[in-house]
Write a protein that holds these residues in place. Structure first.
Motif, short mmCIF file in Angstrom:
data_model
loop_
_atom_site.label_atom_id
_atom_site.label_comp_id
_atom_site.label_asym_id
_atom_site.label_seq_id
_atom_site.Cartn_x
_atom_site.Cartn_y
_atom_site.Cartn_z
N GLN A 107 0.83 -1.21 0.00
CA GLN A 107 0.00 0.00 0.00
C GLN A 107 0.87 1.26 0.00
O GLN A 107 0.60 2.20 -0.74
CB GLN A 107 -0.92 0.03 1.22
CG GLN A 107 -2.05 -0.96 1.16
CD GLN A 107 -2.84 -0.97 2.46
OE1 GLN A 107 -2.26 -0.92 3.55
NE2 GLN A 107 -4.15 -1.04 2.34
N LEU A 110 3.53 1.34 -3.24
CA LEU A 110 2.85 1.60 -4.51
C LEU A 110 1.92 2.82 -4.43
O LEU A 110 1.24 3.14 -5.40
CB LEU A 110 2.06 0.37 -4.95
CG LEU A 110 2.91 -0.84 -5.30
CD1 LEU A 110 2.03 -2.05 -5.61
CD2 LEU A 110 3.85 -0.54 -6.47
N VAL A 112 -1.01 3.41 -3.15
CA VAL A 112 -2.38 3.16 -3.60
C VAL A 112 -3.39 4.12 -3.00
O VAL A 112 -4.51 4.23 -3.52
CB VAL A 112 -2.83 1.69 -3.36
CG1 VAL A 112 -1.96 0.73 -4.15
CG2 VAL A 112 -2.83 1.34 -1.89
N LEU A 116 -3.78 4.23 -8.54
CA LEU A 116 -3.02 3.05 -8.98
C LEU A 116 -1.95 3.40 -10.02
O LEU A 116 -1.38 2.51 -10.64
CB LEU A 116 -3.97 1.99 -9.54
CG LEU A 116 -4.99 1.44 -8.55
CD1 LEU A 116 -5.89 0.43 -9.23
CD2 LEU A 116 -4.29 0.81 -7.35
N ALA A 119 1.62 1.75 -9.49
CA ALA A 119 1.57 0.32 -9.79
C ALA A 119 1.43 0.10 -11.30
O ALA A 119 2.12 -0.77 -11.86
CB ALA A 119 0.41 -0.35 -9.05
N GLN A 120 0.61 0.88 -11.95
CA GLN A 120 0.40 0.72 -13.39
C GLN A 120 1.66 1.07 -14.17
O GLN A 120 2.00 0.38 -15.14
CB GLN A 120 -0.80 1.55 -13.84
CG GLN A 120 -2.10 0.97 -13.33
CD GLN A 120 -3.28 1.92 -13.47
OE1 GLN A 120 -3.12 3.12 -13.64
NE2 GLN A 120 -4.48 1.36 -13.37
N LEU A 135 0.41 -8.96 -8.53
CA LEU A 135 -0.14 -7.60 -8.60
C LEU A 135 -1.24 -7.51 -9.66
O LEU A 135 -1.15 -6.75 -10.61
CB LEU A 135 0.97 -6.58 -8.88
CG LEU A 135 2.05 -6.44 -7.83
CD1 LEU A 135 3.02 -5.34 -8.21
CD2 LEU A 135 1.48 -6.20 -6.45
N GLU A 137 -5.11 -6.66 -11.00
CA GLU A 137 -6.02 -5.51 -10.82
C GLU A 137 -6.88 -5.70 -9.56
O GLU A 137 -7.07 -4.77 -8.77
CB GLU A 137 -6.90 -5.35 -12.06
CG GLU A 137 -7.80 -4.14 -12.04
CD GLU A 137 -7.06 -2.83 -12.26
OE1 GLU A 137 -7.57 -1.79 -11.82
OE2 GLU A 137 -5.97 -2.85 -12.86
N LEU A 140 -4.76 -5.10 -6.40
CA LEU A 140 -4.48 -3.68 -6.21
C LEU A 140 -5.72 -2.92 -5.74
O LEU A 140 -5.62 -2.04 -4.88
CB LEU A 140 -3.93 -3.08 -7.51
CG LEU A 140 -2.55 -3.58 -7.93
CD1 LEU A 140 -2.21 -3.10 -9.33
CD2 LEU A 140 -1.49 -3.18 -6.92
N GLN A 144 -6.30 -0.88 -2.24
CA GLN A 144 -6.82 0.48 -2.23
C GLN A 144 -7.96 0.62 -1.23
O GLN A 144 -8.06 1.63 -0.53
CB GLN A 144 -7.30 0.84 -3.64
CG GLN A 144 -7.01 2.23 -4.03
CD GLN A 144 -7.36 2.50 -5.47
OE1 GLN A 144 -8.02 1.71 -6.15
NE2 GLN A 144 -6.95 3.65 -5.95
#
Length: 160
Positions: A107, A110, A112, A116, A119-120, A135, A137, A140, A144
């Motif tokens: 968390q 990345l 979050v 995102l 991370a993306q 990881l 979707e 993630l 979040q």
């Protein structure tokens, strides 16, 4: 500062768990105070996340990473390629408190809580299969939703 980083790395290889825990904390504190030591601090913390470490050492390394991310989240972005695979490996091989600590660290690392995007961006770089299967979707999004959960204290019993 190089002698300090080398000493911390040496102590991180000690056989005693409390010494390794202290080395992880020191690596994070030094990296937070002086960003030039960040690569050495990250390398030390990644080593402490290894499968050859006790769960206590792993949890404390994750906690140190969280504190480091909290002190300057964007500073960790260039180091995600070394951090994330180790964290994913740990996430997939542990359970209980260590796995929960790993989720909380994801968390923070990345970021979050702000979306995102981090991370993306990392996933767009084409990481290995372990990272891509960890990881997802859905994972993630779940991270979040959990933002704001209570964290354990890094320096319990220590004066700051």
């Amino acid at each position: 500062l190089k002698p300090f980083v080398e000493a911390i790395q040496r102590y991180a290889r000690d056989e005693e768990v409390p010494v390794k825990v202290a080395a992880g904390r020191a690596a994070a504190r030094l990296a937070a105070a002086n960003r030039t030591t960040l690569p050495g601090g990250i390398a030390t913390l990644v080593a402490l996340l290894g499968p050859d470490q006790s769960s206590e050492v792993q949890r404390q390394a994750l906690l140190s990473l969280r504190r480091l991310a909290g002190a300057g989240p964007s500073a960790l972005e260039p180091h995600l390629a070394s951090l994330i695979p180790s964290m994913c490996g740990l996430m997939n091989t542990t359970s209980g408190p260590t796995k929960a600590a790993c989720e909380r660290t994801f968390q923070k690392v990345l970021q979050v809580d702000t979306g995102l995007e981090v991370a993306q961006r990392y996933l767009a770089e084409g990481p290995g299969p372990v990272v891509r299967t960890t990881l997802t979707e859905a994972f993630l999004r779940r991270l979040q939703q959990k933002v704001g959960d209570e964290e354990e204290e890094m320096f319990t019993g220590e004066e700051y």
